[in-house]
Design an enzyme around this catalytic site. Sequence first.
Site, PDB file in Angstrom:
ATOM      1  N   SER A 190    -139.186 -66.467-101.522  1.00 19.23           N
ATOM      2  CA  SER A 190    -138.878 -65.675-102.570  1.00 19.23           C
ATOM      3  C   SER A 190    -139.718 -64.318-102.749  1.00 19.23           C
ATOM      4  CB  SER A 190    -138.732 -66.432-103.985  1.00 19.23           C
ATOM      5  OG  SER A 190    -140.145 -66.767-104.244  1.00 19.23           O
ATOM      6  N   HIS A 218    -132.560 -68.804-101.988  1.00 18.03           N
ATOM      7  CA  HIS A 218    -132.429 -67.381-101.688  1.00 18.03           C
ATOM      8  C   HIS A 218    -131.614 -67.614-100.268  1.00 18.03           C
ATOM      9  CE1 HIS A 218    -134.860 -65.476-104.792  1.00 18.03           C
ATOM     10  NE2 HIS A 218    -135.607 -66.803-104.563  1.00 18.03           N
ATOM     11  N   LYS A 249    -128.341 -67.365-108.998  1.00 17.06           N
ATOM     12  CA  LYS A 249    -128.840 -66.282-108.007  1.00 17.06           C
ATOM     13  C   LYS A 249    -127.362 -65.773-107.350  1.00 17.06           C
ATOM     14  CE  LYS A 249    -133.418 -67.063-108.136  1.00 17.06           C
ATOM     15  NZ  LYS A 249    -134.553 -68.178-108.066  1.00 17.06           N
TER      16      LYS A 249
HETATM   17  C1  PLP Z   1    -135.485 -68.830-108.896  1.00 18.53           C
HETATM   18  C2  PLP Z   1    -135.968 -70.009-108.141  1.00 18.53           C
HETATM   19  C3  PLP Z   1    -136.027 -71.240-108.626  1.00 18.53           C
HETATM   20  C4  PLP Z   1    -135.483 -71.420-110.100  1.00 18.53           C
HETATM   21  O1  PLP Z   1    -134.182 -71.050-110.392  1.00 18.53           O
HETATM   22  P1  PLP Z   1    -133.778 -70.712-111.655  1.00 18.53           P
HETATM   23  O2  PLP Z   1    -132.145 -70.894-111.563  1.00 18.53           O
HETATM   24  O3  PLP Z   1    -133.928 -69.316-111.847  1.00 18.53           O
HETATM   25  O4  PLP Z   1    -134.467 -71.529-112.870  1.00 18.53           O
HETATM   26  C5  PLP Z   1    -136.393 -72.146-107.803  1.00 18.53           C
HETATM   27  N1  PLP Z   1    -136.818 -71.945-106.577  1.00 18.53           N
HETATM   28  C6  PLP Z   1    -136.695 -70.687-106.009  1.00 18.53           C
HETATM   29  C7  PLP Z   1    -137.276 -70.595-104.652  1.00 18.53           C
HETATM   30  C8  PLP Z   1    -136.290 -69.655-106.798  1.00 18.53           C
HETATM   31  O5  PLP Z   1    -136.484 -68.454-106.148  1.00 18.53           O
END
Ligand code: PLP
Length: 401
Positions: A190, A218, A249
């Site tokens: 990320s 991602h 996302k």
């Molecule tokens: C954003 C993210 C999460 C958490 O997800 P949310 O839906 O924002 O709580 C978990 N793992 C990774 C790699 C992330 O980028």
Amino acid sequence: MSDNIQTGIQNRIDGMHQRVQGLRDADMYFYNMPVSELKGSSEVVVSGRTMLMLASYGYLGLLGHPRINKAAGDALEKYGSGTHGVRVLAGTLDIHVELEKTIADFKNTEDAVTFSSGYVTNLAAISTIVGRRDIVLCDKYNHASIVDGCLLSGAELKRFRHNDMDHLEGLLKRYSDRTTKLVIVDAVFSMDGDIIDLPALVELCRKYDAWLMMDEAHSVGVLGKTGRGIEEHFGMQDCVDVKMGTLSKTIPSIGGYIAGNSGLVNLLKHAARGYVFSAAIPPAQAAAAKAAFEVIIDEPDRIEKVQQNARIFIDGLQAIGFDTMSSETAIVPVLCGTDEKAYELVRLCQSQDIFVLPVVSPAVPEGLSRLRATVTAGHSKAQIEHALSVLEIAGKEAGLI
Ligand SMILES: *Cc1c(COP(=O)(O)O)cnc(C)c1O
């Protein structure tokens, strides 16, 4: 004793206040900025200014998609704004079941279970499938929610150097006598936007009899011809035991999921505390998530577009002279070095109405502070070229290129 505790808390509060206030005074504070309006799939209004959004996780530009909005609106009408509680008791709706079926189909697994956020998904899943006496091997750059899940589980946590399969093999060898071994990685990291070496990883997990869990926050919608993620990217199938993803996302909703075999899902639906003791995803958000998966399937051009935009952006930045580290995806770090340089570059970009954000230590290692930009399928080529020209001028002014 109680005085000391009070002082400790107050020191934390004061320390953070000073750090934030110092940045505000220097006009270098960029966090928690309220967006007041969406404009199309690539622009937002912030403090009355229309800005080009270059920090969105909405990789396929689906936020505000009419079909997804309609699904959410219809569900709100039909079920109201919440559920009757936790999933196990009165909180399960037919659309939760449909959403989980949709996810399982999309990820090519027997079943799936959803949680109220991605963060909670990692906490709940990891702490359910491993416990004391077990060992978890994590990439050093894994997301914070994975680290927190491991800590909560009580399992022994060992970290291997980022994407370093030799180091991982050394650890697997050293702990080969443990009966339960779980390897957890991000598919796309990320902060750096690089991709885990799945083929080598799978070989090691098979060789040393370890389970493999993959966080696809991602990579869903971003990797693979049809956006299915990391396995499709490498042309592999059924090699990940625990497939985790978020609904916040690429999927413009809230929640997270684990997809896997039906036994695993059954375990999580009855033993994962973040599922059993926390309320269900609200109806509108469940319906939005389900519709978003359908849009990804029905509008495959978006996937090609985000991949294309990532290439244009990364190539463009490198041509200007920026260091984009090892990114190959829609997450593009623009290396600045010190925190101050990162703040400076962001301030210059934001003054030109480009919405980008800095990532500094401790979120990334010291000396690797950066501007972290993301591109989506919602960006036009002209917008990316405009962003590149702003970054070129800003990078020169900041003394970075
Ligand atoms: C954003 C993210 C999460 C958490 O997800 P949310 O839906 O924002 O709580 C978990 N793992 C990774 C790699 C992330 O980028």
